[in-house]
Enzyme design. Structure first.
Site, mmCIF file in Angstrom:
data_model
loop_
_atom_site.group_PDB
_atom_site.id
_atom_site.type_symbol
_atom_site.label_atom_id
_atom_site.label_comp_id
_atom_site.label_asym_id
_atom_site.label_seq_id
_atom_site.Cartn_x
_atom_site.Cartn_y
_atom_site.Cartn_z
ATOM 1 N N HIS A 142 7.120 15.592 4.596
ATOM 2 C CA HIS A 142 8.075 15.790 3.505
ATOM 3 C C HIS A 142 9.414 16.328 3.992
ATOM 4 C CE1 HIS A 142 4.307 15.630 0.933
ATOM 5 N NE2 HIS A 142 5.021 14.569 0.635
ATOM 6 N N ASP B 37 8.994 7.110 -1.299
ATOM 7 C CA ASP B 37 7.822 7.798 -0.747
ATOM 8 C C ASP B 37 6.587 7.139 -1.343
ATOM 9 O OD1 ASP B 37 5.973 9.488 0.296
ATOM 10 O OD2 ASP B 37 6.426 11.168 -1.033
HETATM 11 N N1 AG3 Z 1 2.932 8.443 1.341
HETATM 12 C C1 AG3 Z 1 2.728 7.669 2.520
HETATM 13 C C2 AG3 Z 1 1.396 7.813 3.126
HETATM 14 C C3 AG3 Z 1 1.066 6.763 4.058
HETATM 15 C C4 AG3 Z 1 -0.248 6.998 4.647
HETATM 16 N N2 AG3 Z 1 -0.691 5.838 5.282
HETATM 17 C C5 AG3 Z 1 -1.731 5.810 6.110
HETATM 18 N N3 AG3 Z 1 -2.353 6.925 6.403
HETATM 19 N N4 AG3 Z 1 -2.085 4.668 6.587
HETATM 20 C C6 AG3 Z 1 2.635 9.792 1.388
HETATM 21 C C7 AG3 Z 1 2.882 10.449 0.113
HETATM 22 C C8 AG3 Z 1 3.228 11.850 0.333
HETATM 23 N N5 AG3 Z 1 4.134 12.321 -0.629
#
Ligand code: AG3
Length: 276
Positions: free
Chosen positions: A64, A157
């Site tokens: 973050h 995100d």
């Molecule tokens: N968003 C992206 C997470 C990606 C994880 N991917 C994976 N482990 N293959 C995260 C959200 C956090 N706010």
């Protein structure tokens, strides 16, 4: 005692990442995805969407801080910020540390993720209390289509670009993002691991290059994700992105002006990644 593991379901990763589980705290299904919260020794609570770990209590700050502060410090005066996805509130918490930010709009299609975060991840969800925040449970792809010259920074995100999040990595979407940004706006999105998902990184970078004059790639190591160097694709209409443009005058655990510079890859390696 039997060891119990949660095995991640990332269809693109060449390995399977697993987390030891001491407890399953929540299991549910929203209109869009399966939502799970597990308790894992070492990591603490982990938010899992459609079988893929999104963030864990112990290391979420790294992801973050980097997804937020690199674009926000590259920008000299980020007043209006849009976050697409990010329903856990972690990126929002970091964005709000910038006193320049007057309005932070968070558009997450899935209301249930926000509710789960409020219940299990109070240190991220605390961000939703800030009066500068506007939360909308809508489709982020459609949302950006309605705006022109509106935002200084747009942060995507999202979950991995499979299923409903895929459209957020297409050239068509980046054209709308470009239009929704002010003349000196900056976009950033998480684009997976440089080692395990290089095809995705290349595809997104190529699409961004068709739309934005300045495109770059930076990385951070996120211990909870399989893939060592996690990438963030950044695109800018005007401001250079490799240096902070202001003093780093906020409290962080890892991000700093030096870390900002070091997060970018040396040009030769970057070119190699791009050409495959
Ligand atoms: N968003 C992206 C997470 C990606 C994880 N991917 C994976 N482990 N293959 C995260 C959200 C956090 N706010």
């Amino acid at each position: 005692m039997m060891d119990v593991f949660f095995i991640e379901r990332d269809p693109y990763a060449p390995i399977r990442h697993c987390y030891p589980v001491s407890k399953i705290l929540y299991e549910g299904k929203s209109e869009y995805q399966e939502i799970m919260v597990i308790e894992s020794p070492h990591f603490g609570k982990v938010l899992v969407l459609d079988g893929v770990a999104q963030c864990d209590e112990r290391f979420e700050f790294i992801y973050h801080e980097f997804i937020s502060h690199v674009p926000l410090f590259a920008h000299p005066n980020p007043e209006d910020v849009l976050i697409i996805g990010g329903g856990d509130g972690g990126a929002l918490r970091e964005v709000l540390k910038h006193k320049e930010v007057k309005r932070a709009v968070l558009v997450d299609i899935d209301k249930q993720v926000i509710e789960v975060s409020k219940k299990f991840f109070p240190t991220m969800a605390v961000a939703f209390e800030d009066p500068r925040v506007i939360v909308l449970n809508e489709d982020g792809y459609k949302y950006v289509q309605d705006y022109e010259q509106e935002f200084d920074v747009i942060i995507v995100d999202s979950t991995d670009p499979v299923g409903f999040a895929h459209v957020l990595t297409t050239e068509e979407f980046f054209k709308y993002v470009y239009r929704a940004l002010k003349d000196d706006g900056i976009y950033v999105g998480q684009t997976e691991s440089i080692h395990y998902h290089a095809d995705i990184v290349r595809r997104v970078q190529k699409s961004l290059r068709k739309v934005f004059p300045i495109v770059d790639l930076y990385t951070a190591v996120i211990p909870g994700y399989a893939g060592y160097w996690w990438t963030f694709s950044i695109a800018s209409k005007k401001h250079p992105v490799r240096e902070p443009s202001r003093d780093v005058n906020i409290q962080t655990k890892l991000y700093s002006a030096d870390m900002h510079r070091h997060a970018f890859l040396p040009e030769s390696f970057y070119q190699k990644i791009l050409s495959g």
